[in-house]
Enzyme design. Structure first.
Site, PDB file in Angstrom:
ATOM      1  N   CYS A  65       0.738  -1.268   0.162  1.00  0.00           N
ATOM      2  CA  CYS A  65      -0.026  -0.112   0.073  1.00  0.00           C
ATOM      3  C   CYS A  65       0.875   1.214   0.028  1.00  0.00           C
ATOM      4  O   CYS A  65       0.509   2.136  -0.866  1.00  0.00           O
ATOM      5  CB  CYS A  65      -0.912   0.124   1.220  1.00  0.00           C
ATOM      6  N   HIS A  94      -2.885   5.007   6.592  1.00  0.00           N
ATOM      7  CA  HIS A  94      -1.609   5.511   6.704  1.00  0.00           C
ATOM      8  C   HIS A  94      -1.752   6.955   6.145  1.00  0.00           C
ATOM      9  O   HIS A  94      -2.578   7.558   5.686  1.00  0.00           O
ATOM     10  CB  HIS A  94      -0.454   4.745   5.831  1.00  0.00           C
TER      11      HIS A  94
END
Lengths: 351, 351
Positions: A145, A225
């Site tokens: 990711c 994140h």
């Protein structure tokens, strides 16, 4: 495989990534979800059956145990591979490396996830950067990711001729929401002991020309994140030029704090309001009104949904490996349309 | 004031900073805590009395209300100022600016905290950078926790001739521990909408020559701030040179993850084990085994205890304003000795 025939895709591992990949594959009109394989006997495979997915056990033993728990299992992984053109391995980190032998023996094309090493397939995939070199390969690895977000954003700057070097600080979500009862961190911050962190070199697996260094820290939240970047440009540029560079990628959504998207949670709520499965944020969500250019330096922050960002890349990787579409842009546009990518900037967007 | 006579210090505002300043002043053999002024009638001023501090009301009305609540109050702020040589204003943000008129009318020297603007005193203080220019001034402003840490670390690099420019990402604790029942953030991250954030310009109030840009984000924890820095050096340097530069400052503690100090909470626990009041971390706690030099670039992370880092600076500022000691190093060494600064690197330190 001709364009008329649908690519039959197997998903091995029905976890955080697997279930999202399966759902996305099922939405493609040039793909058919051959089935999903797993080892679990709990609620998770039951949802797969509920959705009408064909369920397989990872091994004969697992198939038996799953049947004994009342699950309707078609067969085991070998059976699933027998009726598939390609398998997307979504098993936990390091397990895929073991499965790869099976895939190679059967001569089936395969995709592994970013938890595996680059060497497992010899190719690392981000649609906008390495689609063409993946064409008709036996296998590729859809990078993690964080790495996906880095390659998307830096590739956008590179394509505009603006990128010299990039230095990033990554705030990593402590654990996934569905697993947060199993451990996590509370009321503290845990720096990754190694500087630079691994994401910079990983981005260079996709594009060795990127001059990128990252540092990372674990934070006590589970949503996504968050990256902060200081980028040295090739020359002084205007804010508009930089925003244009990012806007050229459909996989980067330009969002605004003054549209109410002032934190991770509000962005996730918007994904839910849009009716996306699992509230998936497939795009890099980059704050356009926070972004700042000072001379030849660029500063910005963006959000990365670690559970969702690789899903569109995986769909594109299927098309690249099977050669269904030879052009990255064509595949990206098709994937975007099926997943609703593109709406975000319109709703809470650039200006 | 002669060196023989103790400087009488008033503390106005007995909150997060005020109570720590009062405790630190009480430890100095060249200072006398004249008393503390506050407006509260709850448990907090009762602890001040318990410690033997003389308590004053901020105004006549407050004095009366405090007396009615059973507190033993000596008088009001004016009375306190009458028996003091200097006042440290620790009232909430923006309130000090109003008190300054009172201090000026009385002709008493004063120190304000970093929540106030530089213009309030025209001087911003960090002991290692601006002690000498504060000597015998009427007033100064001890800059905020984050700014203090920035000036300490960048000054250390500058003194070693290594600093070209610094770019930092600041993870800010959401609220103070004692106030976290009154609001905070949970399971999200809240970027500060403005890039650059205010800490860079604030550091330039102390040292206009610093080339520093910061970005900041609020994180869901209460223990401390955490900074990540990418610094461009004047030339390629060795890790040892850089560590030597930081080690030259007693206010920067070099700590190690492999000594078990792998997160904010473990560092705070060490402060408690050391028996420091309020588990205060007065130093910038910088991870020496995480720090990395790549060519002429330097990367590192450190922890900032927002409640404690300005306490030693405030003590030094008292000496600078009153001219008790003309030499910064002498004052710093004396303050360090009284607060136990210096132990940290020994215990969990550089190597």
């Amino acid at each position: 495989m001709s364009q008329a025939k649908k690519c039959r895709v197997a998903v091995n591992g029905y976890g955080v990534i697997g279930k999202r990949v399966a759902e996305a594959v099922a939405r493609q009109d040039d793909m058919e979800l051959a089935g999903v394989a797993d080892i679990s006997t709990d609620w998770r495979p039951r949802v797969a059956l509920q959705k009408g997915f064909r369920l397989f056990g990872a091994t004969g033993e697992h198939t038996q145990a799953m049947r004994e728990s009342g699950l309707e299992v078609v067969g085991n992984l070998e059976d699933l591979l027998g009726v598939s053109d390609l398998v997307v391995d979504c098993t936990p980190k390091r397990i895929a490396a073991l499965n790869v032998d099976i895939y190679r023996q059967r001569g089936i094309k395969f995709i592994v996830q970013g938890g595996e090493k680059h060497e497992v397939t010899g190719h690392s995939f981000v649609a906008e950067a390495s689609y063409s070199s993946a064409l008709n390969r036996e296998s590729t690895r859809v990078v993690s990711c964080n790495t996906t977000s880095i390659v998307r954003t830096l590739t956008a700057l590179k394509h505009a001729g603006l990128l010299r070097r990039a230095r990033g600080t990554l705030l990593r979500r402590a654990t996934d929401p569905w697993e947060s009862h199993l451990g996590g961190i509370m009321n503290t911050l845990v720096p990754e002991p190694e500087i630079p962190s691994h994401q910079g070199p990983d981005a260079q697996c996709v594009d060795p020309a990127l001059d990128v260094i990252t540092m990372a820290v674990k934070v006590p939240e589970t949503l996504a994140h968050l990256h902060y970047w200081s980028v040295q440009l090739t020359r002084p540029a205007s804010t508009e030029e930089v925003l244009d560079a990012f806007a050229a990628s459909s996989r980067i959504a330009l969002i605004r704090t003054d549209a109410g998207l002032s934190a991770l949670n509000t962005v996730k709520e918007l994904m839910a309001d849009l009716g996306r499965p699992h509230d998936n944020l497939y795009e890099v969500a980059l704050w356009s009104d926070m972004l700042k250019v000072e001379g030849d330096e660029l500063f910005y922050a963006y959000m990365v949904d670690n559970q969702a960002i690789v899903i569109p890349e995986t769909i594109d990787a299927v098309r690249a490996l099977t050669g269904t579409m030879s052009n990255a842009k064509e595949s990206i546009a098709k994937t975007d349309a099926t997943l609703g990518i593109g709406l975000l900037t319109q709703i809470a967007g650039r200006r």
